[in-house]
Design a protein around this motif. Structure first.
Motif, PDB file in Angstrom:
ATOM      1  N   MET A  86       0.778  -1.088   0.046  1.00  0.00           N
ATOM      2  CA  MET A  86      -0.070   0.022  -0.057  1.00  0.00           C
ATOM      3  C   MET A  86       0.784   1.417   0.056  1.00  0.00           C
ATOM      4  SD  MET A  86      -3.182  -0.451  -0.158  1.00  0.00           S
ATOM      5  CE  MET A  86      -4.199  -1.761   0.027  1.00  0.00           C
ATOM      6  N   LEU A  87       0.249   2.363  -0.509  1.00  0.00           N
ATOM      7  CA  LEU A  87       1.129   3.529  -0.460  1.00  0.00           C
ATOM      8  C   LEU A  87       1.192   4.211   0.981  1.00  0.00           C
ATOM      9  CD1 LEU A  87      -0.631   5.090  -3.832  1.00  0.00           C
ATOM     10  CD2 LEU A  87       1.780   4.311  -3.291  1.00  0.00           C
ATOM     11  N   LYS A  88       2.189   4.936   1.148  1.00  0.00           N
ATOM     12  CA  LYS A  88       2.173   5.504   2.537  1.00  0.00           C
ATOM     13  C   LYS A  88       1.223   6.854   2.515  1.00  0.00           C
ATOM     14  CE  LYS A  88       6.674   3.880   3.695  1.00  0.00           C
ATOM     15  NZ  LYS A  88       8.429   3.984   4.058  1.00  0.00           N
ATOM     16  N   ARG A  89       1.488   7.700   1.178  1.00  0.00           N
ATOM     17  CA  ARG A  89       0.738   8.950   1.132  1.00  0.00           C
ATOM     18  C   ARG A  89      -0.268   8.858  -0.103  1.00  0.00           C
ATOM     19  NH1 ARG A  89       6.524  11.723   2.125  1.00  0.00           N
ATOM     20  NH2 ARG A  89       6.276  11.571   4.251  1.00  0.00           N
ATOM     21  N   PRO A  90      -1.205   8.130   0.001  1.00  0.00           N
ATOM     22  CA  PRO A  90      -2.237   7.911  -1.315  1.00  0.00           C
ATOM     23  C   PRO A  90      -2.561   9.421  -1.365  1.00  0.00           C
ATOM     24  CG  PRO A  90      -3.061   6.944   1.001  1.00  0.00           C
ATOM     25  CD  PRO A  90      -1.875   7.354   1.044  1.00  0.00           C
ATOM     26  N   LEU A  91      -2.953  10.528  -0.500  1.00  0.00           N
ATOM     27  CA  LEU A  91      -3.279  11.803  -1.006  1.00  0.00           C
ATOM     28  C   LEU A  91      -2.655  12.558  -1.530  1.00  0.00           C
ATOM     29  CD1 LEU A  91      -6.079  13.269  -0.769  1.00  0.00           C
ATOM     30  CD2 LEU A  91      -4.927  14.259   1.445  1.00  0.00           C
ATOM     31  N   LEU A  92      -1.339  12.375  -1.398  1.00  0.00           N
ATOM     32  CA  LEU A  92      -0.270  12.945  -2.026  1.00  0.00           C
ATOM     33  C   LEU A  92      -0.224  12.415  -3.683  1.00  0.00           C
ATOM     34  CD1 LEU A  92       2.106  15.236  -2.232  1.00  0.00           C
ATOM     35  CD2 LEU A  92       3.554  13.220  -1.318  1.00  0.00           C
ATOM     36  N   VAL A  93      -0.030  11.154  -3.708  1.00  0.00           N
ATOM     37  CA  VAL A  93      -0.050  10.783  -4.971  1.00  0.00           C
ATOM     38  C   VAL A  93      -1.238  10.988  -5.829  1.00  0.00           C
ATOM     39  CG1 VAL A  93       0.047   8.412  -6.398  1.00  0.00           C
ATOM     40  CG2 VAL A  93       1.525   8.693  -4.151  1.00  0.00           C
ATOM     41  N   LEU A  94      -2.348  10.862  -5.323  1.00  0.00           N
ATOM     42  CA  LEU A  94      -3.677  11.270  -6.077  1.00  0.00           C
ATOM     43  C   LEU A  94      -3.514  12.591  -6.633  1.00  0.00           C
ATOM     44  CD1 LEU A  94      -6.376   9.960  -7.287  1.00  0.00           C
ATOM     45  CD2 LEU A  94      -7.270  10.613  -4.853  1.00  0.00           C
ATOM     46  N   SER A  95      -3.287  13.705  -5.681  1.00  0.00           N
ATOM     47  CA  SER A  95      -3.251  15.104  -5.896  1.00  0.00           C
ATOM     48  C   SER A  95      -2.263  15.371  -7.032  1.00  0.00           C
ATOM     49  CB  SER A  95      -3.015  15.759  -4.633  1.00  0.00           C
ATOM     50  OG  SER A  95      -1.808  15.459  -3.914  1.00  0.00           O
ATOM     51  N   VAL A  96      -1.074  14.705  -7.037  1.00  0.00           N
ATOM     52  CA  VAL A  96       0.109  14.875  -7.764  1.00  0.00           C
ATOM     53  C   VAL A  96      -0.782  14.583  -9.525  1.00  0.00           C
ATOM     54  CG1 VAL A  96       2.327  14.370  -8.803  1.00  0.00           C
ATOM     55  CG2 VAL A  96       2.025  15.124  -6.365  1.00  0.00           C
ATOM     56  N   ALA A  97      -1.066  13.461  -9.216  1.00  0.00           N
ATOM     57  CA  ALA A  97      -1.568  12.824 -10.512  1.00  0.00           C
ATOM     58  C   ALA A  97      -2.786  13.684 -11.076  1.00  0.00           C
ATOM     59  CB  ALA A  97      -2.300  11.191 -10.269  1.00  0.00           C
ATOM     60  N   ILE A  98      -3.532  14.201 -10.281  1.00  0.00           N
ATOM     61  CA  ILE A  98      -4.715  15.149 -10.853  1.00  0.00           C
ATOM     62  C   ILE A  98      -4.072  16.510 -11.203  1.00  0.00           C
ATOM     63  CG2 ILE A  98      -6.744  16.333  -9.943  1.00  0.00           C
ATOM     64  CD1 ILE A  98      -7.272  14.138  -8.425  1.00  0.00           C
ATOM     65  N   ILE A  99      -3.253  16.873 -10.649  1.00  0.00           N
ATOM     66  CA  ILE A  99      -2.415  18.202 -11.148  1.00  0.00           C
ATOM     67  C   ILE A  99      -1.633  17.802 -12.331  1.00  0.00           C
ATOM     68  CG2 ILE A  99      -0.655  19.574 -10.611  1.00  0.00           C
ATOM     69  CD1 ILE A  99      -1.128  19.601  -7.735  1.00  0.00           C
ATOM     70  N   LEU A 100      -1.023  16.747 -12.345  1.00  0.00           N
ATOM     71  CA  LEU A 100      -0.372  16.586 -13.854  1.00  0.00           C
ATOM     72  C   LEU A 100      -1.477  16.262 -14.847  1.00  0.00           C
ATOM     73  CD1 LEU A 100       2.480  14.110 -12.653  1.00  0.00           C
ATOM     74  CD2 LEU A 100       2.761  16.458 -13.521  1.00  0.00           C
ATOM     75  N   PHE A 101      -2.656  15.625 -14.788  1.00  0.00           N
ATOM     76  CA  PHE A 101      -3.654  15.411 -15.802  1.00  0.00           C
ATOM     77  C   PHE A 101      -4.041  16.902 -16.139  1.00  0.00           C
ATOM     78  CE2 PHE A 101      -8.153  15.112 -16.569  1.00  0.00           C
ATOM     79  CZ  PHE A 101      -8.068  14.236 -17.413  1.00  0.00           C
ATOM     80  N   LEU A 102      -4.366  17.852 -15.118  1.00  0.00           N
ATOM     81  CA  LEU A 102      -4.920  19.078 -15.470  1.00  0.00           C
ATOM     82  C   LEU A 102      -3.874  19.912 -16.382  1.00  0.00           C
ATOM     83  CD1 LEU A 102      -6.552  20.011 -12.026  1.00  0.00           C
ATOM     84  CD2 LEU A 102      -7.682  19.294 -14.297  1.00  0.00           C
TER      85      LEU A 102
END
Length: 75
Positions: A1-17
């Motif tokens: 499991m990821l240690k910081r899932p919120l950070l990974v998800l937010s970075v992915a969303i920012i990159l997508f945007l």
């Protein structure tokens, strides 16, 4: 499991945007705005032409276009 899932998800969303404007411009070609009376000329040559020969052709083409424009302005 990821240690910081919120950070990974937010970075992915920012990159997508960030990629959305690039995606929307795919397939479009840069075309300068043309005013009435403007001429857009894109010279093309054969692939195997030498640089000196291409330079001679461009100079000749520019001369012909300038002569045409001078005659056009006289009308």
């Amino acid at each position: 499991m990821l240690k910081r899932p919120l950070l990974v998800l937010s970075v992915a969303i920012i990159l997508f945007l960030i990629t959305i404007p690039v995606f929307l411009s795919l397939g479009s070609e840069f075309m300068p705005s043309l005013n009435e009376g403007s001429i857009l000329y894109m010279p093309t040559t054969y692939p195997g032409i030498s640089i000196t020969e291409a330079k001679k052709l461009l100079i000749l083409q520019d001369k012909i276009i300038k002569e045409f424009l001078v005659k056009w302005e006289e009308l």
